[in-house]
Enzyme design. Structure first.
Site, short mmCIF file in Angstrom:
data_model
loop_
_atom_site.label_atom_id
_atom_site.label_comp_id
_atom_site.label_asym_id
_atom_site.label_seq_id
_atom_site.Cartn_x
_atom_site.Cartn_y
_atom_site.Cartn_z
CB SER A 64 34.91 14.52 46.16
OG SER A 64 36.01 13.74 46.63
CG ASP A 79 62.74 19.91 48.02
OD1 ASP A 79 62.50 21.00 48.60
OD2 ASP A 79 63.77 19.25 48.19
CE LYS A 111 43.85 19.29 43.46
NZ LYS A 111 43.79 18.27 42.43
CG ASN A 150 47.13 16.34 46.06
OD1 ASN A 150 48.28 16.34 46.50
ND2 ASN A 150 46.53 15.24 45.68
CB THR A 173 39.80 19.02 45.54
OG1 THR A 173 39.62 18.76 44.14
CG2 THR A 173 38.47 19.40 46.14
P1 NAP Z 1 41.70 24.02 39.08
O1 NAP Z 1 42.97 24.23 39.82
O2 NAP Z 1 40.57 24.92 39.35
O3 NAP Z 1 42.07 24.07 37.52
C1 NAP Z 1 41.14 23.78 36.52
C2 NAP Z 1 41.57 24.49 35.23
O4 NAP Z 1 40.61 24.16 34.25
C3 NAP Z 1 41.55 26.01 35.36
O5 NAP Z 1 42.78 26.50 35.78
C4 NAP Z 1 41.19 26.46 33.96
O6 NAP Z 1 42.35 26.62 33.13
C5 NAP Z 1 40.37 25.28 33.42
N1 NAP Z 1 38.93 25.60 33.49
C6 NAP Z 1 38.18 25.85 34.61
N2 NAP Z 1 36.91 26.13 34.27
C7 NAP Z 1 36.86 26.07 32.92
C8 NAP Z 1 35.83 26.30 31.96
N3 NAP Z 1 34.60 26.63 32.34
N4 NAP Z 1 36.14 26.17 30.64
C9 NAP Z 1 37.40 25.84 30.23
N5 NAP Z 1 38.42 25.63 31.11
C10 NAP Z 1 38.15 25.73 32.42
O7 NAP Z 1 41.16 22.53 39.30
P2 NAP Z 1 42.02 21.19 39.54
O8 NAP Z 1 42.20 21.00 40.97
O9 NAP Z 1 43.19 21.21 38.63
O10 NAP Z 1 40.96 20.06 39.08
C11 NAP Z 1 40.55 19.98 37.75
C12 NAP Z 1 39.80 18.67 37.49
O11 NAP Z 1 40.65 17.56 37.63
C13 NAP Z 1 38.61 18.45 38.43
O12 NAP Z 1 37.58 17.86 37.68
C14 NAP Z 1 39.17 17.46 39.43
O13 NAP Z 1 38.17 16.67 40.03
C15 NAP Z 1 40.07 16.62 38.53
N6 NAP Z 1 41.15 15.96 39.28
C16 NAP Z 1 41.13 14.60 39.37
C17 NAP Z 1 42.15 13.95 40.05
C18 NAP Z 1 42.16 12.46 40.14
O14 NAP Z 1 42.82 11.92 41.04
N7 NAP Z 1 41.52 11.76 39.24
C19 NAP Z 1 43.18 14.68 40.66
C20 NAP Z 1 43.17 16.07 40.52
C21 NAP Z 1 42.13 16.69 39.83
P3 NAP Z 1 42.46 27.94 32.20
O15 NAP Z 1 42.10 29.09 33.09
O16 NAP Z 1 43.88 27.94 31.76
O17 NAP Z 1 41.50 27.78 31.06
#
Ligand code: NAP
Length: 246
Positions: free
Chosen positions: A14, A77, A65, A86, A61
């Site tokens: 992060s 909402d 979430k 988040n 994060t």
């Molecule tokens: P999350 O709630 O855990 O969701 C990630 C999703 O990715 C899971 O639900 C899963 O979907 C898929 N996944 C997880 N491990 C995987 C694997 N080994 N192979 C294939 N698919 C996989 O996480 P999140 O909070 O959404 O965050 C996800 C990413 O976005 C992170 O890298 C985070 O740092 C980034 N992010 C960045 C920002 C920003 O401001 N730039 C904001 C939010 C998040 P399925 O089960 O449907 O396959």
């Protein structure tokens, strides 16, 4: 001392602490600090907040979430509609501490994607917390969206094996919301048929560490335009800050 912070399971990727520490210095917020709080289970978040009265706001994060929602007192909402949180705002009074969930990822995605939201069709990789915020924004702009999941369910989701190069060619906007490629596992990438990519594509990776993931590198080699999650990070952070200071 006013403490803000980020909670999740593994936080070494992060940039939020760096972002807020720089902001506090630049904007002269003396007495504010932003820290990382790794927890094993979202169930522990309320107790952690209750026992640390100097905490004034938290970001949430991966992977909490969605799973944090049942442990909060309420959600605004937009967070309710998205189904993911988040940002937690904290209202402390003598009788009770009230925890409210918000979602600033949607704001961050909407305002960083800008003109990209005029596209007709988008493919979203992953179905987790950030995918829900991204899907909410795409729906708001009328973008026809297909989610790609390891365990698809419903008509708007397909598996990685279902994806053909022709389908990839048909979706000009592809958003990676999976953690594949995020520090420290920077060699990983989502398994899609990259041969379907062309210079007509735009690939948006929510990951910002590293700044160019393998997913984006593959897009670039096919002539696609690429964008990482750094701008979204700043936008969602500023929105959280506004919420904590209302
Ligand atoms: P999350 O709630 O855990 O969701 C990630 C999703 O990715 C899971 O639900 C899963 O979907 C898929 N996944 C997880 N491990 C995987 C694997 N080994 N192979 C294939 N698919 C996989 O996480 P999140 O909070 O959404 O965050 C996800 C990413 O976005 C992170 O890298 C985070 O740092 C980034 N992010 C960045 C920002 C920003 O401001 N730039 C904001 C939010 C998040 P399925 O089960 O449907 O396959």
């Amino acid at each position: 001392m006013k403490i803000f912070g980020l909670t999740g399971k593994s936080l070494s990727h992060s940039f939020s602490q760096h972002y807020f520490s720089e902001k506090f210095l630049r904007e002269n917020f003396r007495g504010c600090s932003y820290r990382l709080f790794e927890l094993d289970n979202p169930e522990h978040i309320p107790e952690f907040i209750h026992s640390n009265p100097e905490i004034c706001g938290l970001n949430v994060t991966i992977p909490f979430k969605e799973s944090v929602i049942p442990f909060l007192d309420n959600c605004d909402d937009e967070a309710k509609q998205i189904g993911a949180v988040n940002t937690i705002s904290i209202l402390r009074n003598q009788k009770k501490t009230v925890l409210t969930g918000h979602n600033t990822d949607a704001w961050g995605f909407e305002n960083s994607a800008g003109i990209l939201l005029k596209c007709e069709k988008a493919l979203v990789l992953g179905t987790g917390g950030s995918a829900k915020a991204v899907g909410f924004v795409l729906k708001k702009y009328g973008v026809q969206t297909l989610f790609v999941s390891r365990t698809p369910s419903g008509i708007h989701e397909v598996s990685y094996d279902d994806l053909s190069p022709g389908m990839v060619a048909d979706y000009p906007f592809i958003v990676n919301t999976t953690p594949l490629g995020m520090f420290p596992e920077v060699e990983k990438f989502p398994s899609i048929p990259y041969e379907g990519l062309s210079p007509k594509h735009i690939l948006y990776d929510l990951i910002y560490n590293p700044p160019e993931t393998v997913f984006l590198k593959k897009g670039k080699s096919a002539g696609a335009a690429v964008m990482n999650g750094l701008r979204m990070l700043g936008l969602q952070a500023e929105r959280s800050w506004e919420i904590w200071n209302r």
